[in-house]
Design an enzyme around this catalytic site. Structure first.
Site, mmCIF file in Angstrom:
data_model
loop_
_atom_site.group_PDB
_atom_site.id
_atom_site.type_symbol
_atom_site.label_atom_id
_atom_site.label_comp_id
_atom_site.label_asym_id
_atom_site.label_seq_id
_atom_site.Cartn_x
_atom_site.Cartn_y
_atom_site.Cartn_z
ATOM 1 N N SER A 119 71.338 93.666 8.134
ATOM 2 C CA SER A 119 71.091 94.803 9.026
ATOM 3 C C SER A 119 72.273 95.754 9.060
ATOM 4 C CB SER A 119 70.822 94.296 10.446
ATOM 5 O OG SER A 119 70.774 95.357 11.366
ATOM 6 N N TYR A 171 72.955 90.413 17.975
ATOM 7 C CA TYR A 171 72.102 90.542 16.792
ATOM 8 C C TYR A 171 72.931 90.911 15.562
ATOM 9 C CZ TYR A 171 68.922 92.600 13.418
ATOM 10 O OH TYR A 171 68.265 92.915 12.255
ATOM 11 N N LYS A 223 73.722 88.550 12.121
ATOM 12 C CA LYS A 223 73.430 88.929 10.736
ATOM 13 C C LYS A 223 74.680 88.852 9.864
ATOM 14 C CE LYS A 223 69.034 89.694 10.665
ATOM 15 N NZ LYS A 223 68.134 88.892 9.808
#
Length: 324
Positions: free
Chosen positions: A117, A141, A145
């Site tokens: 991402s 998040y 990643k």
């Protein structure tokens, strides 16, 4: 040669699955349907319902289907929500990836394309992000990643894993009338749902340090993204040299305000969006160069902004309700 797509019943994963199938590559799907839909999996593609945290299901799926490579799309992908649910985010995205890598190592499966991402960059101090731009994620998040990328890097050293990580930016559009973005957090689904319900769409923040005050992002078409997954898998199958990470970016920024203008043009519905507070973890601007991916993975922008929004709108209108 069979590739497993984790999260293959989701919006992005289903496009990846169909891209593989259309190019004649055998594919199998593993998805727990927490955000995906069984109806998104095309007929004839084996589908296993299960979570990547379930070691037995992961291992049996890999073994029973003679999997030779994995496209790892499954995960919890909501940056803003991850700030409130960090432990859940790390469990799904870090522990889940670890479980998958362990099962792959046990079965001597040595190829992975990883769904990473743009969130790994946080708010970059540059107008154009490259793969070498410093990583400074601003949400659990994004951190999860980046840790996933580290796991692949370290497993390459330990066990010879061949891999690449594709750093996604803002994925929109649709390549099929029966597959569309059903996320309760992504911009276009929220806007479309509001318009279809006769409500005024809402955007998060209009006081960012950008030309129109709204976030600037790199919007890419989901079908283009899917094709580059296939290209990456083919390079891994062929034993070609491949970079450890690629940005799938357009090189051009589009603001949320410009997206709203495109939605008005496509739908024919005139509206002025309501402005809500900023979402935690959202950087003001992030735009990336896709030069490396263009060189190696057939990456290119095949759609204009209006075409991307139009395809998403048509799929939202025409698609049947997805089956649970």
């Amino acid at each position: 040669m069979t590739w497993l797509v984790t999260g293959g019943a989701g919006y992005i994963g289903a496009h990846v699955v169909r891209a593989f199938a259309e190019q004649g590559i055998d594919v199998v799907v593993l998805d727990d349907l927490s955000s995906g839909h069984a109806g998104f999996v095309p007929e004839g593609v084996p589908f296993v319902r299960g979570n990547i945290l379930d070691r037995e299901i992961v291992r049996s799926t890999l073994g029973q289907h003679a999997v030779t490579g994995v496209v790892h799309v499954a995960g919890f992908k909501y940056a803003g929500v991850s700030v409130q649910r960090p432990l859940h985010t790390y469990a799904q995205n870090v522990t889940g990836t670890l479980v998958l890598l362990e099962a792959m190592a046990e079965l001597d499966i040595d190829r992975m394309v990883f769904s990473s991402s743009a969130a790994v960059y946080g708010t970059p101090d540059t107008d154009l992000v490259t793969e070498e731009t410093p990583k400074s994620p601003e949400s659990p998040y994004g951190e999860s990643k980046l840790i996933g990328e580290w796991l692949l890097r370290d497993q390459e050293v330990a066990a010879g894993l061949r891999h690449t990580s594709l750093r996604y930016f803002n994925v929109i559009g649709s390549g099929y009338p029966d597959v569309y973005d059903t996320s309760p957090h992504n911009l276009l689904p929220l806007v479309f749902d509001a318009l279809l319900a006769g409500r005024t769409p809402r955007i998060n923040g209009a006081d960012y340090p950008t030309p129109d005050g709204t976030c600037v992002r790199d919007y890419i078409h989901v079908g283009d993204l899917a094709l580059s997954h296939v290209a990456a898998a083919r390079r891994l199958d062929a034993g070609d040299d491949i970079e450890p990470v690629y940005n799938l970016g357009s090189g051009e920024g589009v603001s949320v305000g410009e997206i709203m203008a495109a939605v008005r043009d496509v739908t024919g519905i005139d509206f002025t969006p309501e402005v809500a507070d900023r979402r935690p973890g959202d950087p003001a601007r992030i735009v990336a160069s896709g030069e490396l991916a263009a060189r190696d993975l057939d990456w290119r922008m095949r759609h204009t902004l209006v075409e991307m929004v139009d395809s998403a709108w048509r799929a939202r209108l025409e698609a049947k309700s997805p089956r649970p």
